[in-house]
Design a protein around this motif. Structure first.
Motif, PDB file in Angstrom:
ATOM      1  N   VAL A  68      46.521  28.138  38.960  1.00  0.00           N
ATOM      2  CA  VAL A  68      46.841  28.950  37.794  1.00  0.00           C
ATOM      3  C   VAL A  68      45.537  29.341  37.121  1.00  0.00           C
ATOM      4  N   VAL A  93      45.193  37.535  30.495  1.00  0.00           N
ATOM      5  CA  VAL A  93      45.684  37.547  31.868  1.00  0.00           C
ATOM      6  C   VAL A  93      46.089  36.124  32.254  1.00  0.00           C
ATOM      7  N   VAL A  94      47.235  36.009  32.834  1.00  0.00           N
ATOM      8  CA  VAL A  94      47.638  34.730  33.420  1.00  0.00           C
ATOM      9  C   VAL A  94      48.039  34.999  34.856  1.00  0.00           C
ATOM     10  N   ILE A 109      49.308  33.029  38.489  1.00  0.00           N
ATOM     11  CA  ILE A 109      49.796  31.789  39.092  1.00  0.00           C
ATOM     12  C   ILE A 109      50.122  32.094  40.542  1.00  0.00           C
ATOM     13  N   TYR A 135      52.001  35.535  41.048  1.00  0.00           N
ATOM     14  CA  TYR A 135      52.454  36.337  39.917  1.00  0.00           C
ATOM     15  C   TYR A 135      51.296  36.446  38.943  1.00  0.00           C
ATOM     16  N   ALA A 143      50.074  38.565  35.278  1.00  0.00           N
ATOM     17  CA  ALA A 143      50.514  39.396  34.159  1.00  0.00           C
ATOM     18  C   ALA A 143      49.329  39.673  33.247  1.00  0.00           C
ATOM     19  N   HIS A 144      49.297  40.869  32.733  1.00  0.00           N
ATOM     20  CA  HIS A 144      48.237  41.309  31.828  1.00  0.00           C
ATOM     21  C   HIS A 144      48.855  41.782  30.528  1.00  0.00           C
ATOM     22  N   VAL A 170      52.235  43.715  35.379  1.00  0.00           N
ATOM     23  CA  VAL A 170      52.683  42.527  36.105  1.00  0.00           C
ATOM     24  C   VAL A 170      52.498  42.787  37.591  1.00  0.00           C
ATOM     25  N   PRO A 214      53.929  40.813  40.812  1.00  0.00           N
ATOM     26  CA  PRO A 214      54.563  39.787  41.631  1.00  0.00           C
ATOM     27  C   PRO A 214      54.296  40.069  43.106  1.00  0.00           C
TER      28      PRO A 214
END
Lengths: 545, 938
Positions: free
Chosen positions: A144, A181-182, A184, A203, A205-206, A222, A224
């Motif tokens: 992550v 931003v994350v 994973i 995945y 996401a911003h 995003v 995915p």
């Protein structure tokens, strides 16, 4: 033998089947960093298997530095999983446990930047990564990342402005912004006899927002992605495999003039960008929906100390652009690419050294069509090929190690705007050399030093900027000028590891990168002056079993 | 004030109920039947036995403690699907389903882990077989691990695990209220006139740590004619943002027929337990692009018989990237438990629980001078609550409980806006009569300041008897509840010369400041009996019954010894039959009631200022206005309880120890819900001649008595009445499927189809009634009978839960698919649909349908507007949310969440279709770290 000698050996020699790793495709992770510099630190190979790799795309990164050798980091691994991105091979290629927590801060600044690069970027990153076998036949890996960007002078309205797609937009005001931003990602592989099955998911996401700006800009994206793969041990040390991957991408950006006025250049290709004056109550909205399908095949083997693997991948990308906030069924502009990727690597130990040879390439064609047109108006044909040779001195009982890598990259881009009757055709060649040395200090601390140099050369033709209108000169001309200008990149890094207790180590790293046109003072029209540099500091804790 | 005394109706269920209550002996006896559940409790990582773990049968008071060999034994366990719950400080709570036969011994070993994520089979969603404590009716139980996995910011996020509840982005974005068993309404379909949420939130009871949280004394409203929009839950349910999810231990949602223990509800009850007792101290931090949240919580045992728990939570959400609007929450809890006397099977003889809760919710929208000069808002809702419960255990399950609490809130709403008005005559007169006014108008900053201090005194006394009678195990509860609510706030204040809201020309009236401490208190009392029986037939079949009766009384004075304003007798009965241990059939019927809110019982007087003279000169000293003030009291002395008659049928099939299917069909009929009922009347407006009608004199003219003429102006008085009926019916489905072991993945389906019919028994006036008031040549205007609205929604949630205990990983993906959603109004729309006409003196004249086509009514024949009689559907659509939890070193935990993970926009701009716009993606990380190792002595 001292403890740090053992560390050196483990990091330099244990991954006997590994191949010095550079990614065989760019990733959105690299693009989201939004700059040529500031990406290539440490162990990027640890995440190259993640399924969000962006195929059929060739971001313009002239003068990109060599990736770090990082002798105090674990030796890059490759194989059908690690660089072949086939999750089915995970259980075959992973038999140890590793976890790593890292805190990193990167600053990028300088005037020698592409027109949609920010003036200054500060990135704080917290990341965790781990892998482990689970039982006898299963292995898992995952991580992550959380990032917070502080961006000054951010002209790009979209997240990936320097890719192959002609659909970008520039805000002439270039406000300050903040981005969160994350990311994973993870993979699981299971071995069933001589067959391996696996799946990987990711995945990302911003969330973006400008700060103290009269025309607030918000953005979100995003990504995915997932892939499934299978490999089989066909005997004789040969593994074959195949995989399928899909990654989606949805990005939304919106600008709402409140107290200010700005101009947005909406780019479709090489024609004069649409100039939108944003003043209340006009707003600007753009939505991208993208999907990438890729199918790949791998083969690899380990023959009498010679390990090799090959990847062939076919991919197709479809990117839709909508500018209607009020309708989800409005006509969209489309960008399509179809291409293939090839990667190959060979590693062999010769005496006290380990030699690694790597080659990679990709080729794709792309075409763009506007919503109100019946035919394509913009086409591109792009390819890249590269290779590297790396030799590492294996430390054995010695308390030092060294590595040298020679790398050369070739890129070719033909981009034609049939409507504007403009085209560019550029070839660039970038040879580079990296040298790294590591040794013990005080019996417990391992330190390393590294330097690299890359020379970027180019030839070809671009549209004459002086004949174009203001929008072109603002957005496209500097971009092509940088792409068509020779440059030199220097890097210097240091690293250290300190064992806390058995299996647990603290790490520290620092890296500086500098990019400048060569020779200094090159005067292509609209070429930015100055240089660009990046500095990265990182601390980490890792644990292995 | 006339008293509305109830005519208490006795439905058939009451007769059955009373029968059960009557025959139940109030004598405690020992538990004699049921099975024995026993087993060993071991550490999941080391297999070492665990001593001292508390093992409970969920939904009952049956419990045991594991001995030195880790063995526990619980006797008298009711047959059927049950859930074992194991707790011990230092370990994560374990919930383990077990099927219990009518008799004999069941062995169920339990594995406990320091981190729940490393335990196989942990329950991370609502458990369909979980039982609410003391309840036989349909309930959804959400345990501690499910709450952690939900990564919610508040109670509302946890309730998304209840069938039929839509997913919402986590955060403190706006007012959060629960809508149990509700579907969309057609246009305007709210039962309280749009003043504070919809029907469902209006009737859902929230019980926090044993004490009902009431919002009845919340008066933070500008009234039905407020011009400045303010966020408020006045008249509706509480704002769920005040309860942080990180402090919650367990949630029980009673959507079926609740026991008579619970009152003041129509749509269900939500029972919330916060974490208390000896809790390992831990720190939680949430990182989100918009929200940051931190929680520090821990509990300690001391002196052997006491435990204290404290927790602090702070959260802040940036509401919009376009401005600096933020919403923040501070919450703190302090709990203390003390046991006195000799220990019995069920704990100490006397247990004293004291809790202190503090919360503060602030929504701040600062002024943006360059964007919207003058506009700002700050809404603060804070409170402190002290609750105490004394439980006297009398052996077995017999106990006496006394609960008391005092809850004081402080609510502050400040709204300021820039207004541009035409100059208009104005008066600040507070009594009826004629006076010289002045002019307000032009550009000015209007400010409204509402200061409320709602209070609630609450008390409950309950005696539980447990025993057996003629082969029936029975538990009888008898209790009473007292509640008194009032508001001591300074009220709605503003500068009368710069009014935040006015209506020109006396047709709508405009507000005057109002002190809330002048509003009378409301006192209610309730008495209840609740009997629960179970009996084993034929060796395997089990019949359980829960029956009771509750009397709610609302007093017409401010204390419990005053007369009765309204009362409702509420019989309730639920029967469950389990022919085999894996099958449960349940039926329930009963009545519940909800009292009106304080603001509806005692609405603000409505001021009307009839303009007699309006002489507006350019030179201010020459201006002259005369107005006659009329004060109307909209209080409805007949306003009383909303009554809900609830019925449900339920089937539960246990497919295995961790899988089950439940289907519930329900029907809730609400009668007399509170909504605005506009009553018509008329004013007499006098016109006067002026002595000097020339400009430039430098002084105002004077009027000449008497009035030269007069006319009548019709008006509508906004008055609350029990005028809305609501029928809600639907089917809920939960399928908890067995784990597919090769991929360690379990699927769960939750579906709900819900249909609402709302009938409003109030006339509808012409949408241009203001024109009718002003244009004196119009002699009449049509009115229509109340319309009905219908809405329905079918929703399916599919959850995939992947667990990897070996690495402490749980991945949960939820697809929420709205299969069908539509709404319409049910009313005639032709030009003959009018019911009659209103005259200028406010009289309603009905016209029989047979006469409406006559020529003399031609001016009344027009189609009503604002009705949505064609059913309009929202496109079927879905969104996906993702939650991933993973262990960290030092027994920590990392969770990732992404709401609307694919960032689906919905359906917008499709001709002829109601748009569905999904909230934007929200994502973040949550880290929980235990701090036990940092605390000396733990």
């Amino acid at each position: 033998m001292t403890r740090s000698a053992s560390i050196l050996r483990r990091f330099a020699a244990t991954a006997a089947i590994g191949i010095a790793g550079t990614a065989w495709a760019s990733t959105i992770e690299a693009q989201a960093a939004d700059d040529i510099l500031g990406r290539a630190t440490g162990s990027g190979w640890m995440t190259n298997w993640a399924p969000y790799a962006l195929s059929s795309d060739l971001p313009r990164t002239p003068g990109r530095p060599l990736s770090e050798i990082a002798l105090v980091e674990p030796l890059p691994r490759t194989g059908l999983f690690w660089t072949g991105r086939n999750p089915g091979a995970l259980a075959f290629e992973l038999d140890d446990s590793w976890s790593d927590f890292r805190l990193q801060r990167t600053n990028v600044s300088g005037e020698y930047r592409r027109p949609l690069d920010a003036e200054r970027v500060t990135r704080n990153r917290l990341s965790a990564l781990g892998w482990t076998p689970v039982g006898d036949a299963t292995a898992m890996i995952g991580g992550v990342v959380a990032e917070r960007y502080g961006i000054e002078g951010a002209p790009s309205v979209v997240l990936m402005p320097n890719g192959s797609s002609p659909f970008v937009a520039a805000d002439t005001a270039g406000p300050s912004a903040q981005r969160t931003v994350v990311r994973i990602y993870g993979a699981i592989g299971r071995r069933i006899g001589r067959v391996g099955l696996g799946a990987s998911v990711a995945y990302e996401a911003h969330d973006d927002g400008t700060r103290r700006y009269g025309v607030p800009r918000t953005g979100r994206a995003v990504l995915p992605a997932a892939s499934v793969g299978a490999v089989a041990d066909v005997g004789g040390g040969v593994m074959i495999g195949g995989y399928a991957r899909r990654s989606d991408f949805a990005e939304t950006a919106r600008m709402v003039p409140l107290t200010g006025v700005t101009h947005v250049y909406v780019v479709h290709g090489y024609g004069e960008p649409q100039n939108i004056e944003l003043a209340s109550p006009n707003t600007y909205f753009v939505r991208f929906d993208q999907e990438v399908h890729a199918f790949g095949a791998n083969v690899g083997a380990d023959w009498a100390g010679l390990s090799w693997n090959v990847l062939v991948e076919s991919s197709a990308l479809l990117r839709l652009r909508s500018t209607s906030l009020s309708s989800t069924i409005a006509p969209t502009d489309t960008w399509r690419t179809d291409g293939w990727t090839l990667g190959a690597a060979v590693r062999r130990r010769l005496g006290p050294t380990m030699w690694t040879v790597e080659a990679r390439g990709q080729d794709f064609i792309g075409s763009a069509q506007l919503a109100d047109a019946e035919e394509h108006y913009f086409a591109t044909e792009e390819s890249s090929f590269g290779g590297s040779v790396e030799a590492r001195v294996l430390p054995r009982a010695a308390t030092w190690t060294a590595a040298v890598r020679f790398q050369i990259d070739y890129e070719r881009r033909q981009r034609v705007d049939q409507e504007a009757e403009l085209y560019s055709e550029l070839e660039n060649l970038a040879p580079g050399l990296a040298v790294a040395v590591a040794g013990m200090v005080g019996g417990r601390v391992t330190v390393s030093g590294e330097g690299s140099f890359t020379s970027y050369a180019t030839r070809g033709a671009v549209p004459a900027a002086s004949e174009q209108a203001a929008g072109y000169r603002h957005v496209m001309a500097p971009d092509l000028a940088i792409l068509a200008t020779p440059a030199k990149t220097w890097t210097a890094s240091i690293g250290a590891r300190y064992p806390l207790r058995e299996g647990t180590e603290l790490s520290f790293g620092a890296r500086h990168e500098s990019l400048a046109p060569a020779p200094p003072g090159a005067t292509l029209p609209f070429l930015p002056a100055g240089r660009r540099s990046a500095t990265t500091l990182q601390f980490g804790v890792s644990r292995s079993r | 004030m006339p008293t509305r005394f109830p005519s208490i109706r006795l439905p058939p269920t009451l007769l059955v109920t009373l029968l059960f209550v009557w025959v139940s002996p109030a004598v405690a006896q020992d538990v004699t039947s049921g099975a024995v559940v026993t087993g060993r409790v071991v550490d999941s990582a080391t297999d070492a036995v665990i001593r001292g773990a508390l093992i409970e049968i969920e939904g009952t008071n049956l419990r045991a403690i594991s001995d030195a060999q880790g063995v526990y034994r619980v006797a008298g366990v009711p047959p059927g699907p049950q859930v074992l719950r194991a707790r011990l400080i230092g370990y994560a709570e374990t919930r383990s389903p077990v099927n219990v036969p009518p008799s004999g011994v069941v062995t169920q070993d339990l594995r406990m882990g320091v981190t729940a994520l490393e335990m196989a089979g942990i329950v991370v969603t609502a458990d369909p077989l979980g039982r609410a404590r003391g309840e036989l009716g349909t309930a959804t139980v959400i345990g501690a691990e499910a709450i952690r996995a939900q990564t919610a910011a508040s109670l509302a996020g946890i309730l998304e695990l209840v069938p039929g509840v839509p997913l919402q982005p986590p955060g403190l974005d706006g007012i959060q209220q629960i809508q149990l068993r509700s579907a969309v309404m057609a246009s305007g379909g709210t039962a309280d006139g749009g003043q504070g949420g919809d029907l469902s939130s209006f009737g859902t009871l929230i019980v926090l740590d044993g004490v009902a949280i009431s919002n009845n004394a919340n008066l933070q409203s500008l009234g039905p004619r407020g011009e400045l929009p303010i966020p408020s839950t006045a008249g509706g349910g509480i704002d769920l943002r005040r309860i942080p999810a990180s402090t919650i231990e367990r949630v029980e949602v009673l959507s079926g027929v609740p026991s008579t223990r619970y009152g003041d509800l129509t749509h269900g009850a939500i029972i919330v337990d916060t974490r208390a007792g000896a809790v390992d101290p831990e720190f939680l931090f949430r990182f989100d692009a918009r929200t940051v949240e931190a929680t520090l919580l821990g509990g300690w045992e001391f002196r052997g018989t006491q435990a204290a728990t404290s927790g602090v939570n702070f959260a802040r959400t940036r509401l919009s990237p376009l401005n600096d609007d933020v919403s923040s929450r501070f919450s703190a809890q302090l709990a203390h438990r003390m046991g006195l006397g000799a220990a019995t099977e069920t704990g100490n003889r006397l247990t004293l629980d004291t809790r202190l809760d503090v919360f503060s919710l602030v929504a701040d929208s600062p002024e943006q001078p360059e964007v919207a000069p003058g506009r700002l808002m700050r809404v603060s809702d804070s409170g402190i609550r002290l609750a105490h419960r004394a439980r006297l255990d009398q052996g077995g399950e017999n106990r006496l409980e006394l609960t008391a609490s005092v809850d004081r809130g402080r609510q502050s709403t400040f709204r300021q806006n820039f207004r541009i008005r035409n100059a208009m005559p104005f008066t600040d007169r507070l009594t009826e009569g004629r006076s010289v006014g002045f002019y307000v108008g032009g550009q000015y900053i209007a400010r409204a300041d509402i200061e409320g201090e709602p209070w609630q005194l609450y008390g409950r006394l309950e005696q539980t008897f447990d025993g057996s009678w003629f082969g029936f195990d029975h538990t009888l509860r008898a209790g009473m509840e007292l509640r008194r609510e009032w508001n001591s706030g300074a009220g709605y204040q503003f500068d009368v010369t710069l009014p935040p809201q006015v209506s020109f020309n006396a047709v709508g009236g405009f507000d005057r400041p109002r002190r809330f401490d002048a509003v009378p208190a409301v006192a209610t009392a309730a008495f209840y009996l609740d009997e629960r029986l179970s009996h084993v037939f034929g060796g395997s079949a089990v019949l359980s019954l829960q029956a009771g009766v509750r009397l709610d009384m609302m007093h017409d004075g401010t204390h419990w010894f005053s007369g009765t304003r309204d009362a409702v007798l509420q019989p309730r009965l639920t029967a469950e039959f389990a022919p085999v241990s894996w099958l449960r059939l349940r039926a329930g019927a009963g009545r519940t009631a909800k009292q009106p809110a304080l603001g509806q019982l005692f609405p603000a007087p409505q001021y009307h200022d009839v303009v007699n003279v309006n002489w507006y000169a350019d030179n201010p000293p020459e201006r002259y206005a005369v107005l006659t003030t009329i004060v109307l009291d909209p209080t409805n002395p007949d306003l009383g309880y909303t009554i809900a008659d609830k019925a449900e049928l339920s089937l539960a099939v246990a497919l295995g120890p961790a899988s089950a299917i439940t289907v519930t069909a329900f029907r809730d009929q609400l009668t007399g819900s509170v909504a605005l009922d506009r009553r018509s009347g008329s004013f007499l407006r006098e016109h006067y001649q002026l002595n000097d009608s020339t400009f430039g004199t430098g002084r105002p003219p004077e009027l000449i008595e008497p009035a030269s003429s007069a006319d009548t102006i019709p008006y509508l008085l906004d008055r609350y009445g029990n005028v809305v009926d609501l029928l809600t019916r639907g089917i809920e489905l939960t399928a908890w499927l067995p784990e597919i072991e090769p991929i360690r993945t379990r699927f769960e389906l939750q579906g709900a189809w819900i249909e609402n019919y709302l009938d409003r028994h109030a006339v509808r006036h012409h949408h241009r009634f203001t024109d009718f008031q002003l244009e004196t040549h119009q002699t009449r205007r049509p009115f229509w009978e109340g319309a009905s609205s219908a809405g329905d929604r079918a929703m399916l949630n599919v959850r995939a839960i992947h667990q990897q205990p070996a690495v402490g990983l749980v991945i949960m993906g939820t697809i929420q698919h709205v299969l069908r959603e539509g709404r319409r109004d049910i009313a005639p729309t032709d030009s003959l649909a009018f019911a009659g006409y209103i005259t200028r003196d406010g009289t309603l004249v009905h016209v029989p349908p047979s006469e409406r086509a006559r020529p003399e009514y031609a001016d009344l024949r027009e189609a009503p507007v604002n009705l949505l009689t064609e059913r309009r559907e929202t496109p079927s659509d879905w969104l996906f949310s993702l939650q991933v939890s993973k262990t960290l070193p030092l027994d920590g935990r990392l969770a990732f969440y992404a709401f609307n993970a694919f960032d689906r926009r919905g359906h917008i701009g499709i001709p002829g279709v109601i748009p569905r716009s999904h909230p934007a993606t929200r994502f973040g990380l949550e880290v929980t770290m235990p701090l036990g190792s940092l605390v000396p002595g733990r």
